[in-house]
Design a protein around this motif. Structure first.
Motif, short mmCIF file in Angstrom:
data_model
loop_
_atom_site.label_atom_id
_atom_site.label_comp_id
_atom_site.label_asym_id
_atom_site.label_seq_id
_atom_site.Cartn_x
_atom_site.Cartn_y
_atom_site.Cartn_z
N TYR A 69 -4.94 -1.50 4.31
CA TYR A 69 -4.66 -0.19 4.89
C TYR A 69 -5.68 0.77 4.33
N ARG A 70 -6.73 1.06 5.12
CA ARG A 70 -7.86 1.86 4.64
C ARG A 70 -8.31 2.86 5.72
N ASP A 71 -8.86 3.97 5.28
CA ASP A 71 -9.43 4.94 6.20
C ASP A 71 -10.86 4.52 6.49
N ARG A 90 -4.47 4.59 13.31
CA ARG A 90 -3.16 4.99 12.79
C ARG A 90 -2.10 4.95 13.89
N ASP A 136 1.18 5.01 1.46
CA ASP A 136 0.71 5.98 2.44
C ASP A 136 1.13 7.36 1.94
N TYR A 141 0.84 -1.18 0.00
CA TYR A 141 0.00 0.00 0.00
C TYR A 141 0.88 1.24 0.00
N ARG A 198 -17.69 1.49 0.76
CA ARG A 198 -17.72 2.90 1.13
C ARG A 198 -19.15 3.41 0.99
N ASN A 247 -13.21 7.64 7.96
CA ASN A 247 -13.16 8.90 7.23
C ASN A 247 -12.65 10.05 8.11
N ASP A 250 -5.47 6.62 7.60
CA ASP A 250 -5.73 5.23 7.26
C ASP A 250 -5.57 4.33 8.49
N ASP A 251 -6.31 3.23 8.49
CA ASP A 251 -6.30 2.27 9.58
C ASP A 251 -5.72 0.94 9.10
N TYR A 252 -5.20 0.17 10.05
CA TYR A 252 -4.63 -1.14 9.75
C TYR A 252 -5.70 -2.21 9.97
#
Length: 222
Positions: free
Chosen positions: A105-107, A129, A61, A59, A151, A110, A114-116
Motif C-alpha cells: 500500500y504505497r503512494d 485509491r 492508512d 499497513y 522513491r 505522489n 496511497d495505491d494498492y
C-alpha cells in the motif's frame, strides 16, 4: 507491553503520530491488535481482531483524525480488509488471484493517496485509491521476488521487478511504462542510486544487480 501479548508478534511494528501523539501498532499471530505509546502503555484499548492476516503483513492508512485511521490487511484471495481505530470495518475485493498475492500500500504517483499494489505470480497490478486500475503488466514467467519500491527525487515511486528465469531487471514508471534504460540484464534484487552531477555528464542513475556466473553488473541510466 510484552507481558500482555496473547501470542507472538512476527510482523513488523508500525509507528505514526497524529496531533502530537505517538501510536505504535502491533498485531500478534492470532490477529490481536495492540495500540500503545512509546512506553508500551495502552494508547487505545481494543478487543478487535484482524481476521485475515496473509503473510503477517499489514499497513496503516493514516488520516487527520485517529478515528478515521485504519489498519489494512489482505486474505489469500485478494480481498483487502480495513479495521478502523474506532472499531468500524470495511473490505474491498480486487479479483480472483491465482495464488496468495504479494500486497503493498504505497503512494506511487505522489498524489497524496496511497495505491494498492499486487503481484500475482506473473502479473503486477496497481490500483488507485478508488480501486480503479492504474496499470498492469504481465510477465513471461512467474516472479519469485517481492517487488522493489524506489522513491525518486520527484517523490514518485517506481516499481522494480526481477524476472529471474529470463534474467531481466524491470523498472516501471508511474504510468506502467518501462522506465528509460530498462529492461537490463540480471537475476537478483537490484538497487537504484542517483549519480552525482559532474562537469562532463548529466545527472542520472546507477543500477547494481547480480547476474548468472557470479557477476555483478553496474548500469548507468541517463
Amino acid at each position: 507491553c510484552s507481558s500482555d501479548l496473547k501470542s507472538p508478534v512476527r510482523s513488523r511494528i508500525e509507528h505514526f503520530s497524529i496531533k502530537g501523539k505517538d501510536y505504535i501498532v502491533l498485531i500478534d499471530e492470532e490477529g490481536n491488535v495492540y495500540i500503545v505509546n512509546r512506553k508500551g502503555e495502552i494508547r487505545i484499548k481494543t478487543d478487535e481482531r484482524v481476521k485475515y492476516f496473509s503473510n503477517h503483513t499489514f499497513y496503516i492508512d493514516k488520516e487527520k483524525e485517529i478515528s478515521e485511521t485504519s489498519i489494512l490487511t489482505t486474505d489469500t484471495l485478494g480481498r483487502v480488509y480495513r479495521l478502523y481505530f474506532n472499531g468500524a470495518r470495511d473490505s474491498a475485493f480486487f479479483g480472483n488471484f491465482s495464488s496468495i498475492p504479494y500486497f503493498a500500500y504505497r503512494d506511487i504517483d505522489n498524489d497524496g493517496a496511497d495505491d494498492y499494489v499486487f503481484l500475482d505470480n506473473n502479473e503486477l497490478l496497481v490500483y488507485n485509491r478508488d480501486q480503479s486500475l492504474k496499470y498492469s503488466s504481465v510477465f513471461e514467467r512467474n516472479i519469485v521476488h517481492e517487488p522493489l519500491f524506489f522513491r525518486f527525487p520527484d517523490k514518485k515511486i517506481r516499481i522494480g521487478v526481477v524476472s529471474a528465469e529470463t534474467n531481466e531487471l524491470l523498472l516501471f514508471d508511474t504510468d506502467g511504462s518501462l522506465y528509460r534504460g530498462f529492461p537490463q540484464y540480471g537475476n537478483t534484487l537490484f538497487s537504484v542510486g542517483q549519480r552525482l552531477r559532474s562537469q562532463d555528464s548529466d545527472k542520472g542513475y546507477i543500477v547494481a544487480a547480480g547476474a548468472p556466473g557470479n557477476y555483478v553488473y553496474i548500469y548507468n541510466i541517463k
